[in-house]
Design a protein around this motif. Structure first.
Motif, PDB file in Angstrom:
ATOM      1  N   HIS A 187       0.848  -1.200   0.000  1.00  0.00           N
ATOM      2  CA  HIS A 187       0.000   0.000   0.000  1.00  0.00           C
ATOM      3  C   HIS A 187       0.883   1.249   0.000  1.00  0.00           C
ATOM      4  O   HIS A 187       0.591   2.210  -0.694  1.00  0.00           O
ATOM      5  N   ASP A 188       1.977   1.205   0.767  1.00  0.00           N
ATOM      6  CA  ASP A 188       2.908   2.337   0.819  1.00  0.00           C
ATOM      7  C   ASP A 188       3.548   2.578  -0.548  1.00  0.00           C
ATOM      8  O   ASP A 188       3.757   3.705  -0.950  1.00  0.00           O
ATOM      9  N   LEU A 189       3.867   1.506  -1.264  1.00  0.00           N
ATOM     10  CA  LEU A 189       4.499   1.632  -2.574  1.00  0.00           C
ATOM     11  C   LEU A 189       3.549   2.256  -3.585  1.00  0.00           C
ATOM     12  O   LEU A 189       3.961   3.035  -4.436  1.00  0.00           O
ATOM     13  N   LYS A 190       2.272   1.886  -3.511  1.00  0.00           N
ATOM     14  CA  LYS A 190       1.300   2.446  -4.452  1.00  0.00           C
ATOM     15  C   LYS A 190       1.060   3.928  -4.172  1.00  0.00           C
ATOM     16  O   LYS A 190       0.727   4.676  -5.077  1.00  0.00           O
ATOM     17  N   ASP A 191       1.198   4.341  -2.904  1.00  0.00           N
ATOM     18  CA  ASP A 191       0.979   5.738  -2.532  1.00  0.00           C
ATOM     19  C   ASP A 191       2.168   6.620  -2.886  1.00  0.00           C
ATOM     20  O   ASP A 191       2.029   7.829  -2.956  1.00  0.00           O
ATOM     21  N   ALA A 192       3.331   6.008  -3.094  1.00  0.00           N
ATOM     22  CA  ALA A 192       4.549   6.790  -3.360  1.00  0.00           C
ATOM     23  C   ALA A 192       4.552   7.385  -4.754  1.00  0.00           C
ATOM     24  O   ALA A 192       3.920   7.012  -5.644  1.00  0.00           O
TER      25      ALA A 192
END
Length: 192
Positions: A187-192
């Motif tokens: 989820h963090d990677l998609k938000d970056a």
């Protein structure tokens, strides 16, 4: 082994919690329908079977069902991933699934597993050469051994290249900064 099982477990693990549509969208975006023959039906079948086996738990929400990895699922994921990296197979789907999820391994583990793969590929290449020399069949059958040897040699070269890249520090692996290998980190990677 099933590439679809490995991929489904890996995507659920990556997000920490995921629904079937998210899993399918990710896998199709990676082209898994081409290199692993992943279809929507096979994704939902895998989710059902993995839930039945205790590798996933499901949570029924108002609009969809979400899945989470269990301890048993983590063990199954690690077993499938490690075998996909270490064992050469003629079909590319398991290796493709393993490569898609490679950052879930530590650098040291990935290197160790790839060295096992390399030794097996070198043995396959050498065996193909022996078979070619001792072949008693029709001459055109030699082409089969030539193909096996060529495929193994090509795989040896590619594996050596990946080993070199990993040894040089390419790709963020499990336990390293910015690694997509930590459970629930996608989820963090998609938000970056």
């Amino acid at each position: 082994m099933s590439a679809t099982r490995l991929l489904v477990l890996g995507v659920v693990r990556g997000y920490g919690r995921a629904h079937g549509y998210l899993i399918g969208n990710d896998l199709l975006a990676w082209g898994a329908d081409q290199w692993a023959n992943v279809k929507w039906g096979s994704i939902y079948h895998a989710l059902k079977q993995l839930t039945k086996s205790g590798s996933l738990i499901e949570d029924f929400l108002a609009t969809r069902t979400e899945y989470e990895l269990t301890e048993r699922g983590e063990l199954e994921f690690q077993k499938l991933l490690r075998n996909a990296i270490r064992r050469p197979e003629h079909r590319p789907d398991m290796l493709g699934a393993g490569l898609a999820l490679l950052p879930a391994l530590t650098r040291q583990d990935a290197i160790m597993l790839l060295r096992e793969r390399l030794a097996a590929l070198e043995a396959q290449r050498d065996d193909a050469q022996v078979q070619l020399r001792k072949s008693q069949g029709p001459e055109h059958v030699w082409e089969l051994y030539t193909l096996w040897g060529h495929s193994a040699e090509s795989s040896v070269e590619w594996t050596q290249g990946l080993l070199t890249r990993l040894e040089e520090g390419r790709y963020a692996m499990a336990g390293e900064p910015d690694s997509p290998g930590k459970p629930g980190s996608w989820h963090d990677l998609k938000d970056a």
